[in-house]
Scaffold this motif. Structure first.
Motif, PDB file in Angstrom:
ATOM      1  N   THR A  71       0.813  -1.217   0.000  1.00 43.46           N
ATOM      2  CA  THR A  71       0.000   0.000   0.000  1.00 43.46           C
ATOM      3  C   THR A  71       0.850   1.273   0.000  1.00 43.46           C
ATOM      4  N   SER A  72       2.146   1.118  -0.152  1.00 47.34           N
ATOM      5  CA  SER A  72       3.048   2.261  -0.161  1.00 47.34           C
ATOM      6  C   SER A  72       3.148   2.875  -1.556  1.00 47.34           C
ATOM      7  N   GLU A  73       3.182   4.198  -1.607  1.00 46.64           N
ATOM      8  CA  GLU A  73       3.386   4.891  -2.887  1.00 46.64           C
ATOM      9  C   GLU A  73       4.776   4.596  -3.437  1.00 46.64           C
ATOM     10  N   SER A  74       5.699   4.220  -2.558  1.00 43.14           N
ATOM     11  CA  SER A  74       7.075   4.003  -2.984  1.00 43.14           C
ATOM     12  C   SER A  74       7.327   2.562  -3.439  1.00 43.14           C
ATOM     13  N   PHE A  75       6.288   1.732  -3.530  1.00 43.97           N
ATOM     14  CA  PHE A  75       6.447   0.369  -4.032  1.00 43.97           C
ATOM     15  C   PHE A  75       6.605   0.455  -5.545  1.00 43.97           C
ATOM     16  N   LEU A 130       3.771   5.230  -9.994  1.00 51.67           N
ATOM     17  CA  LEU A 130       2.495   5.699 -10.529  1.00 51.67           C
ATOM     18  C   LEU A 130       2.570   7.161 -10.950  1.00 51.67           C
ATOM     19  N   LYS A 131       3.247   7.966 -10.170  1.00 48.30           N
ATOM     20  CA  LYS A 131       3.340   9.402 -10.476  1.00 48.30           C
ATOM     21  C   LYS A 131       4.024   9.673 -11.815  1.00 48.30           C
ATOM     22  N   ASP A 132       4.813   8.700 -12.291  1.00 42.22           N
ATOM     23  CA  ASP A 132       5.534   8.862 -13.555  1.00 42.22           C
ATOM     24  C   ASP A 132       4.842   8.194 -14.740  1.00 42.22           C
ATOM     25  N   SER A 133       3.729   7.542 -14.489  1.00 41.09           N
ATOM     26  CA  SER A 133       3.111   6.708 -15.519  1.00 41.09           C
ATOM     27  C   SER A 133       2.383   7.496 -16.608  1.00 41.09           C
ATOM     28  N   SER A 134       2.132   8.777 -16.402  1.00 43.21           N
ATOM     29  CA  SER A 134       1.445   9.552 -17.440  1.00 43.21           C
ATOM     30  C   SER A 134       2.246   9.572 -18.739  1.00 43.21           C
ATOM     31  N   PHE A 135       3.551   9.344 -18.643  1.00 42.82           N
ATOM     32  CA  PHE A 135       4.414   9.246 -19.820  1.00 42.82           C
ATOM     33  C   PHE A 135       3.930   8.152 -20.768  1.00 42.82           C
ATOM     34  N   LEU A 136       3.303   7.120 -20.215  1.00 41.20           N
ATOM     35  CA  LEU A 136       2.868   5.976 -21.015  1.00 41.20           C
ATOM     36  C   LEU A 136       1.536   6.211 -21.736  1.00 41.20           C
ATOM     37  N   LEU A 137       0.775   7.180 -21.285  1.00 43.23           N
ATOM     38  CA  LEU A 137      -0.535   7.448 -21.888  1.00 43.23           C
ATOM     39  C   LEU A 137      -0.382   7.963 -23.311  1.00 43.23           C
ATOM     40  N   ASN A 138      -1.120   7.368 -24.199  1.00 46.65           N
ATOM     41  CA  ASN A 138      -1.087   7.739 -25.616  1.00 46.65           C
ATOM     42  C   ASN A 138       0.315   7.649 -26.212  1.00 46.65           C
TER      43      ASN A 138
END
Length: 145
Positions: A71-75, A130-138
């Motif tokens: 449940t950690s954001e850092s996982f 997760l915070k970096d995953s927007s790079f993968l969108l489109n």
């Protein structure tokens, strides 16, 4: 049906929703607020072709297996993939996810293996959190992997 009729039907539907639904207290389910990227990937893959209750149970079993770290954001994706060094996809399916579903009934791979492959593709794009995953969108290059 003509355009005018569709517009008035849409307006009537919207009006009824605002009048009859408690939209102020509406919220997204917990599946829309995972704290880390591995949980999002597990949810995405295990939700293919099944009821969402089955998916939720799989995510819950994974979280119980891993404990607080899940449940950690850092996982990170790399931390998640390190589990596959200890557990094969078959063992992940049976012992960690408690779910031996396949991606297809005909020649489908274990969803546990698909989760690993998806996670490896994400890591190959240098996305860990997760915070970096927007790079993968489109991102057409990523979508074609």
């Amino acid at each position: 049906m003509n355009t005018d009729r569709l517009e008035s039907l849409s307006e009537l539907t919207a009006k009824n929703c605002f009048e009859k639904l408690d939209l102020d207290s509406a919220g997204l389910g917990s599946e829309y607020s995972y704290p880390n990227l591995p949980l999002c990937i597990i949810d995405t893959v295990f939700s293919i072709g099944v009821s969402y209750a089955s998916t939720r149970n799989t995510v819950d079993r994974f979280c119980r297996f891993l404990g607080a770290e899940s449940t950690s954001e850092s996982f990170s994706i790399s931390s998640f993939l390190s589990l596959y060094h200890t557990y094969s996809p078959q063992r992940m399916a049976a012992e960690v996810f408690g779910n031996k579903q396949r991606t297809s009934t005909v020649n489908g791979i274990l969803k546990a293996e698909a989760v690993m492959m998806f996670s490896e593709a994400v890591r190959a794009k240098d996305v860990e959190y997760l915070k970096d995953s927007s790079f993968l969108l489109n991102n057409e290059e990523f979508e074609n992997v």
